[in-house]
Design a protein around this motif. Structure first.
Motif, mmCIF file in Angstrom:
data_model
loop_
_atom_site.group_PDB
_atom_site.id
_atom_site.type_symbol
_atom_site.label_atom_id
_atom_site.label_comp_id
_atom_site.label_asym_id
_atom_site.label_seq_id
_atom_site.Cartn_x
_atom_site.Cartn_y
_atom_site.Cartn_z
ATOM 1 N N PRO A 1 12.758 -6.317 11.589
ATOM 2 C CA PRO A 1 12.202 -5.141 12.256
ATOM 3 C C PRO A 1 10.692 -5.218 12.370
ATOM 4 N N PRO A 2 10.124 -4.629 13.430
ATOM 5 C CA PRO A 2 8.681 -4.737 13.646
ATOM 6 C C PRO A 2 7.883 -4.035 12.560
ATOM 7 N N ILE A 3 6.976 -4.773 11.946
ATOM 8 C CA ILE A 3 6.040 -4.225 10.960
ATOM 9 C C ILE A 3 4.680 -4.160 11.639
ATOM 10 N N CYS A 4 4.092 -2.999 11.709
ATOM 11 C CA CYS A 4 2.774 -2.908 12.336
ATOM 12 C C CYS A 4 1.869 -1.920 11.609
ATOM 13 N N HIS A 5 2.406 -1.225 10.613
ATOM 14 C CA HIS A 5 1.666 -0.115 10.023
ATOM 15 C C HIS A 5 1.868 -0.109 8.513
ATOM 16 N N LEU A 6 0.785 0.103 7.792
ATOM 17 C CA LEU A 6 0.842 0.059 6.332
ATOM 18 C C LEU A 6 1.530 1.279 5.725
ATOM 19 N N HIS A 7 1.430 2.423 6.357
ATOM 20 C CA HIS A 7 2.011 3.670 5.847
ATOM 21 C C HIS A 7 1.401 4.086 4.512
ATOM 22 N N ALA A 8 0.075 3.982 4.432
ATOM 23 C CA ALA A 8 -0.619 4.387 3.206
ATOM 24 C C ALA A 8 -0.764 5.905 3.170
ATOM 25 N N GLY A 9 0.346 6.580 2.999
ATOM 26 C CA GLY A 9 0.381 8.032 2.994
ATOM 27 C C GLY A 9 1.465 8.583 3.892
ATOM 28 N N GLY A 10 2.060 7.766 4.730
ATOM 29 C CA GLY A 10 3.184 8.202 5.548
ATOM 30 C C GLY A 10 2.846 9.282 6.543
ATOM 31 N N ASN A 11 1.603 9.312 7.025
ATOM 32 C CA ASN A 11 1.187 10.412 7.901
ATOM 33 C C ASN A 11 1.833 10.378 9.284
ATOM 34 N N GLU B 1 6.421 13.955 -1.587
ATOM 35 C CA GLU B 1 6.698 12.967 -2.628
ATOM 36 C C GLU B 1 6.844 11.572 -2.020
ATOM 37 N N GLN B 2 7.532 11.483 -0.872
ATOM 38 C CA GLN B 2 7.646 10.189 -0.209
ATOM 39 C C GLN B 2 6.277 9.696 0.267
ATOM 40 N N CYS B 3 5.465 10.590 0.777
ATOM 41 C CA CYS B 3 4.127 10.211 1.238
ATOM 42 C C CYS B 3 3.283 9.670 0.089
ATOM 43 N N THR B 4 3.347 10.342 -1.049
ATOM 44 C CA THR B 4 2.587 9.899 -2.215
ATOM 45 C C THR B 4 3.075 8.531 -2.689
ATOM 46 N N ALA B 5 4.393 8.334 -2.683
ATOM 47 C CA ALA B 5 4.955 7.038 -3.079
ATOM 48 C C ALA B 5 4.491 5.941 -2.137
ATOM 49 N N LEU B 6 4.508 6.212 -0.822
ATOM 50 C CA LEU B 6 4.066 5.217 0.148
ATOM 51 C C LEU B 6 2.581 4.897 -0.025
ATOM 52 N N LEU B 7 1.780 5.896 -0.395
ATOM 53 C CA LEU B 7 0.357 5.665 -0.645
ATOM 54 C C LEU B 7 0.161 4.690 -1.794
ATOM 55 N N GLN B 8 0.808 4.933 -2.919
ATOM 56 C CA GLN B 8 0.679 4.055 -4.081
ATOM 57 C C GLN B 8 1.214 2.655 -3.771
ATOM 58 N N GLN B 9 2.355 2.588 -3.104
ATOM 59 C CA GLN B 9 2.938 1.287 -2.766
ATOM 60 C C GLN B 9 2.025 0.501 -1.827
ATOM 61 N N SER B 10 1.404 1.188 -0.894
ATOM 62 C CA SER B 10 0.534 0.520 0.063
ATOM 63 C C SER B 10 -0.718 -0.023 -0.613
ATOM 64 N N ILE B 11 -1.266 0.740 -1.528
ATOM 65 C CA ILE B 11 -2.449 0.284 -2.270
ATOM 66 C C ILE B 11 -2.121 -0.989 -3.031
ATOM 67 N N ASP B 12 -1.015 -0.992 -3.758
ATOM 68 C CA ASP B 12 -0.620 -2.182 -4.515
ATOM 69 C C ASP B 12 -0.381 -3.369 -3.582
ATOM 70 N N SER B 13 0.264 -3.107 -2.444
ATOM 71 C CA SER B 13 0.553 -4.189 -1.504
ATOM 72 C C SER B 13 -0.723 -4.810 -0.960
ATOM 73 N N LEU B 14 -1.719 -3.998 -0.667
ATOM 74 C CA LEU B 14 -2.985 -4.519 -0.161
ATOM 75 C C LEU B 14 -3.698 -5.362 -1.198
ATOM 76 N N LYS B 15 -3.565 -5.005 -2.463
ATOM 77 C CA LYS B 15 -4.206 -5.777 -3.528
ATOM 78 C C LYS B 15 -3.550 -7.145 -3.684
ATOM 79 N N VAL B 16 -2.256 -7.212 -3.404
ATOM 80 C CA VAL B 16 -1.527 -8.477 -3.538
ATOM 81 C C VAL B 16 -1.645 -9.328 -2.275
ATOM 82 N N PHE B 17 -1.641 -8.680 -1.095
ATOM 83 C CA PHE B 17 -1.668 -9.400 0.184
ATOM 84 C C PHE B 17 -2.941 -9.028 0.965
ATOM 85 N N PRO B 18 -4.112 -9.428 0.471
ATOM 86 C CA PRO B 18 -5.368 -8.927 1.064
ATOM 87 C C PRO B 18 -5.641 -9.416 2.477
#
Length: 497
Positions: free
Chosen positions: A52-62, A70-87
């Motif tokens: 599936p097409p990936i084009c957006h980080l969803h750092a907050g699910g806005n 709760e889902q938005c907050t989870a996506l924010l934390q997950q996105s932050i961690d992902s950026l630290k691993v895949f800079p």
């Protein structure tokens, strides 16, 4: 020849088989292989991270006003961690959220969530300054009234955007301002490159001597043995002989990361599961008349109706990816399927399976891409001069359970030594990988760390890749997959504080 990986971590005798080499399977493989776990990954395609097409980080699910805070907050934390691993995989540019007058939504209803996300992000950065990966927390979002945009529309186009207002100038110049409710929101929601994610996964796993990647390999049977290990039978395509060779492998633990085909392995493993599968597509277009550097722009709308959400995602060289959440564009009639009491695998219609396996007819590419351009030109009139820029980015997305609005999901466990990766958004892949590691540690199949885990330190080989090497390989993958190389290029501009 693979380089010696992680000299400070000893290779374990424990082995994990991962079926599926999408973003979930690849991230799980990286997490475990970097730990020293012997990993075998089985992928039907010729390289890792398709789908599936990936084009957006969803750092907050806005993008999704219908999902919970709760889902938005989870996506924010997950996105932050992902950026630290895949800079090297992120496209740094903000996102505009606009509510058309014909939509029932109220833009002011978005503000409490945005304020909450800003507060959460600020707290995360306060607790750990390395979490500051989506800009200054004090500038997480900014609001624009009609008068603000009218003033910006008369400003010259900046040579390079460095402030929020710079990003809004092309928007202000091109939108029919009378068609929208106010305020418009500019928020630090970044883009994500599926091709640079694919490049990172392929390059890093090739370096890790604890990983073995089997591409062009379709798993045909899994069976748990008396000692709880798993026997995996798969067919591997032999290019030299133009034939399939049946092979077998045995692993201590099995991870089902088959994406929309997860139910097929569930059925083989005799594990029940309710899930949905939805076929979606985004369209690659080129707009030579575009001026300046565009943010991503989301025009809210009711899903599945002719007024469905429109999404404009920018890339270099005048390329834009379009979503239109209508059944004539991104969504499809009968494109949603659900599992049954007799099978955990939802049955998509053959027309969608043919697209996934064999590609699209050119006539349908042209028709649906033209509809996407027309849909976007309702909001950006000048976009009518855009043209088809390539074949669609497409695939089928699994959603565990029966809630079509679910966006934050990662992994579930069933039976003995069996896990399912069930991500809906790519930013949840790292969370799934961490959950599997924690599960293995709780079952004493892996030793627990002696101190608190710092996520980016768990990926020394992955993070050692250079931005130049990642982009170069991403462009190669774009060519191999017959997409414009612009979709693989870096599109990043840091905002000044």
């Amino acid at each position: 020849m693979k380089e010696q990986a992680n000299p400070h971590i000893h290779r374990t005798s424990f082995s994990v088989g991962i079926i599926g080499g999408g973003i979930a399977g690849s991230t799980i493989a990286l997490r475990l292989a970097e730990l020293g776990v012997n990993v075998e990954i089985f992928e039907e395609g010729t390289s890792l991270v398709n789908g599936p097409p990936i084009c957006h980080l969803h750092a907050g699910g806005n993008l999704y006003r219908e999902i919970s805070d709760e889902q938005c907050t989870a996506l924010l934390q997950q996105s932050i961690d992902s950026l630290k691993v895949f800079p090297h995989t992120v496209n740094i540019r903000p996102t505009v959220i606009a509510v058309p007058k014909h939509d029932n939504g109220d833009p002011n209803a978005l503000l409490p969530r945005l304020s909450k996300l800003k507060q959460v992000y600020s707290q995360l950065v306060k607790e750990d300054p390395t979490n500051r990966v989506i800009g200054n927390p004090d500038q997480y979002f900014k609001l624009y009234d009609k008068e603000d945009l009218q003033a910006l529309s008369s400003q010259p186009m900046p040579a390079q955007p460095i402030r929020f207002d710079d990003w809004m100038i092309p928007v202000a110049k091109n939108l029919e301002l009378d068609q929208f409710k106010y305020p418009l929101v500019l928020v630090q929601e970044y883009g994500w490159s599926v091709f640079r994610l694919a490049a990172t996964a392929n390059l890093a796993l090739d370096k890790l001597n604890t990983s073995q990647v089997h591409t062009q390999s379709k798993v045909t049977h899994v069976e748990q043995q008396a000692d709880q290990s798993w026997l995996i039978e798969y067919q591997q395509y032999d290019n030299s002989q133009q034939d399939h060779i049946t092979r077998r492998s045995q692993v201590d633990y099995l991870v089902n990361a088959c994406g929309f085909q997860t139910g097929e392995i569930d059925d083989m493993a005799k594990q029940k599961r309710n899930r949905l599968v939805e076929f979606k597509a985004a369209y690659v277009t080129q707009w030579p008349d575009s001026q300046g550097f565009w943010p991503e722009v989301i025009f809210h709308g009711e899903r599945g109706t002719p007024d469905g959400m429109a999404q404009l995602t920018p890339y270099p060289d005048g390329y834009f990816q379009l979503h239109g959440m209508t059944e004539e564009i991104t969504l499809f009639k009968q494109g949603l399927a659900k599992s049954t009491p007799s099978s955990a695998q939802p049955k998509l219609a053959n027309t969608f399976i043919r697209k996934i396996k064999s590609g699209w007819d050119k006539s349908e590419i042209d028709i649906r891409s033209s509809r996407a351009i027309k849909h976007m030109s309702r909001f950006v009139p000048n976009y009518k001069t855009a043209s088809v820029g390539g074949k669609p980015l497409f695939g089928a997305q699994q959603i565990p359970g029966d809630d079509i609005t679910l966006r934050a999901a990662d992994v579930s466990f069933a039976g003995q030594r069996y896990a399912r990766a069930e991500i809906v958004k790519a930013s949840s892949a790292l969370s799934a990988a961490n959950s599997i590691v924690e599960k293995l540690q709780s079952e004493e199949l892996l030793r627990s760390p002696s101190n608190e885990v710092v996520i980016e330190q768990c990926f020394p080989v992955t993070r050692s890749l250079s931005a130049i090497d990642v982009e170069r390989y991403a462009i190669q993958l774009a060519h191999e997959r017959d997409y414009p190389e612009a979709l693989a290029k870096t599109f990043s501009f840091e905002l000044s504080d």
